[in-house]
Scaffold this motif. Structure first.
Motif, PDB file in Angstrom:
ATOM      1  N   ASP A  87       0.842  -1.204   0.000  1.00  0.00           N
ATOM      2  CA  ASP A  87       0.000   0.000   0.000  1.00  0.00           C
ATOM      3  C   ASP A  87       0.874   1.250   0.000  1.00  0.00           C
ATOM      4  O   ASP A  87       2.012   1.217   0.476  1.00  0.00           O
ATOM      5  N   PRO A  88       0.355   2.353  -0.522  1.00  0.00           N
ATOM      6  CA  PRO A  88       1.154   3.584  -0.611  1.00  0.00           C
ATOM      7  C   PRO A  88       1.404   4.245   0.740  1.00  0.00           C
ATOM      8  O   PRO A  88       2.305   5.074   0.845  1.00  0.00           O
ATOM      9  N   CYS A  89       0.650   3.900   1.759  1.00  0.00           N
ATOM     10  CA  CYS A  89       0.873   4.458   3.098  1.00  0.00           C
ATOM     11  C   CYS A  89       1.925   3.677   3.876  1.00  0.00           C
ATOM     12  O   CYS A  89       2.248   4.029   5.009  1.00  0.00           O
ATOM     13  N   LYS A  90       2.422   2.606   3.285  1.00  0.00           N
ATOM     14  CA  LYS A  90       3.468   1.773   3.876  1.00  0.00           C
ATOM     15  C   LYS A  90       3.031   1.128   5.198  1.00  0.00           C
ATOM     16  O   LYS A  90       3.802   1.023   6.137  1.00  0.00           O
ATOM     17  N   LEU A  91       1.775   0.688   5.216  1.00  0.00           N
ATOM     18  CA  LEU A  91       1.235   0.031   6.409  1.00  0.00           C
ATOM     19  C   LEU A  91       1.286  -1.490   6.307  1.00  0.00           C
ATOM     20  O   LEU A  91       1.090  -2.172   7.314  1.00  0.00           O
ATOM     21  N   ARG A  92       1.528  -2.017   5.111  1.00  0.00           N
ATOM     22  CA  ARG A  92       1.547  -3.466   4.891  1.00  0.00           C
ATOM     23  C   ARG A  92       2.894  -3.876   4.302  1.00  0.00           C
ATOM     24  O   ARG A  92       3.015  -4.142   3.109  1.00  0.00           O
ATOM     25  N   PRO A  93       3.941  -3.924   5.144  1.00  0.00           N
ATOM     26  CA  PRO A  93       5.276  -4.265   4.649  1.00  0.00           C
ATOM     27  C   PRO A  93       5.363  -5.734   4.228  1.00  0.00           C
ATOM     28  O   PRO A  93       4.633  -6.594   4.737  1.00  0.00           O
ATOM     29  N   ASP A  94       6.257  -5.986   3.288  1.00  0.00           N
ATOM     30  CA  ASP A  94       6.575  -7.343   2.833  1.00  0.00           C
ATOM     31  C   ASP A  94       5.362  -8.100   2.295  1.00  0.00           C
ATOM     32  O   ASP A  94       5.274  -9.319   2.410  1.00  0.00           O
ATOM     33  N   GLU A  95       4.420  -7.366   1.714  1.00  0.00           N
ATOM     34  CA  GLU A  95       3.235  -7.983   1.117  1.00  0.00           C
ATOM     35  C   GLU A  95       3.077  -7.498  -0.322  1.00  0.00           C
ATOM     36  O   GLU A  95       3.521  -6.407  -0.672  1.00  0.00           O
ATOM     37  N   ILE A  96       2.419  -8.321  -1.121  1.00  0.00           N
ATOM     38  CA  ILE A  96       2.032  -7.957  -2.483  1.00  0.00           C
ATOM     39  C   ILE A  96       0.536  -7.697  -2.465  1.00  0.00           C
ATOM     40  O   ILE A  96      -0.232  -8.504  -1.943  1.00  0.00           O
ATOM     41  N   ASN A  97       0.121  -6.574  -3.025  1.00  0.00           N
ATOM     42  CA  ASN A  97      -1.299  -6.239  -3.116  1.00  0.00           C
ATOM     43  C   ASN A  97      -1.895  -7.029  -4.285  1.00  0.00           C
ATOM     44  O   ASN A  97      -1.432  -6.926  -5.411  1.00  0.00           O
ATOM     45  N   ARG A  98      -2.958  -7.797  -3.993  1.00  0.00           N
ATOM     46  CA  ARG A  98      -3.628  -8.601  -5.026  1.00  0.00           C
ATOM     47  C   ARG A  98      -5.129  -8.280  -5.095  1.00  0.00           C
ATOM     48  O   ARG A  98      -5.890  -9.055  -5.656  1.00  0.00           O
ATOM     49  N   GLY A 102      -4.726  -8.267  -9.998  1.00  0.00           N
ATOM     50  CA  GLY A 102      -3.349  -8.212 -10.477  1.00  0.00           C
ATOM     51  C   GLY A 102      -2.408  -8.235  -9.290  1.00  0.00           C
ATOM     52  O   GLY A 102      -2.770  -8.672  -8.196  1.00  0.00           O
ATOM     53  N   ARG A 103      -1.209  -7.737  -9.495  1.00  0.00           N
ATOM     54  CA  ARG A 103      -0.235  -7.639  -8.405  1.00  0.00           C
ATOM     55  C   ARG A 103       0.354  -6.241  -8.424  1.00  0.00           C
ATOM     56  O   ARG A 103       0.555  -5.653  -9.479  1.00  0.00           O
ATOM     57  N   ARG A 104       0.636  -5.727  -7.208  1.00  0.00           N
ATOM     58  CA  ARG A 104       1.236  -4.405  -7.102  1.00  0.00           C
ATOM     59  C   ARG A 104       2.052  -4.323  -5.833  1.00  0.00           C
ATOM     60  O   ARG A 104       1.685  -4.886  -4.814  1.00  0.00           O
ATOM     61  N   VAL A 105       3.192  -3.611  -5.926  1.00  0.00           N
ATOM     62  CA  VAL A 105       4.016  -3.302  -4.761  1.00  0.00           C
ATOM     63  C   VAL A 105       4.545  -1.880  -4.894  1.00  0.00           C
ATOM     64  O   VAL A 105       4.657  -1.335  -5.997  1.00  0.00           O
ATOM     65  N   TYR A 106       4.872  -1.323  -3.751  1.00  0.00           N
ATOM     66  CA  TYR A 106       5.419   0.025  -3.638  1.00  0.00           C
ATOM     67  C   TYR A 106       6.801  -0.079  -3.004  1.00  0.00           C
ATOM     68  O   TYR A 106       7.017  -0.896  -2.101  1.00  0.00           O
ATOM     69  N   PHE A 107       7.719   0.790  -3.437  1.00  0.00           N
ATOM     70  CA  PHE A 107       9.071   0.806  -2.881  1.00  0.00           C
ATOM     71  C   PHE A 107       9.669   2.185  -3.116  1.00  0.00           C
ATOM     72  O   PHE A 107       9.212   2.942  -3.974  1.00  0.00           O
TER      73      PHE A 107
END
Length: 121
Positions: A87-98, A102-107
């Motif tokens: 998530d863009p708020c960086k509340l869910r570390p080490d996870e892939i958004n599904r 689809g799949r999405r990650v932020y870094f």
């Protein structure tokens, strides 16, 4: 009417470091110099023009990628030991958004810009 985004400037502390980081992670061709900038060309004709500046605010840049491209890009993130979030708020570390099918990650990039890769709009 036909309006298209052509380029945007990415302010950074060190254009070589920042542009090289992006092309290495995404598997793009090397950046090319143009005046005082380094240009990263994307596949849809838009470029990110890296320009040195010590004062800037963090921005968000999102990259729509193919499903087959996700695994190699994500592997490059992991091989560098980079933190990532679902998530863009960086509340869910080490996870892939599904959530969207689809799949999405932020870094973060070296300058603290929040980058996103995703496979579906």
């Amino acid at each position: 009417m036909n309006v298209q985004l052509n380029h945007t400037i990415v302010w950074c502390r060190d254009k070589q470091t920042s542009a090289t980081f992006l092309v290495d992670i995404l598997g793009l061709p090397s950046p090319t110099p143009f005046g005082p900038m380094l240009i990263v060309q994307l596949d849809n004709g838009v470029s990110l023009d890296y320009y040195d500046n010590d004062e800037f605010s963090s921005q968000h840049y999102a990259f729509l990628i193919g499903e087959d491209d996700f695994d190699p890009i994500f592997a490059r993130l992991q091989s560098r030991g980079l933190p990532y979030w679902a998530d863009p708020c960086k509340l869910r570390p080490d996870e892939i958004n599904r959530l969207d099918g689809g799949r999405r990650v932020y870094f973060d990039d070296p300058d603290g810009h929040l980058l996103e890769i995703f496979t579906r709009v």
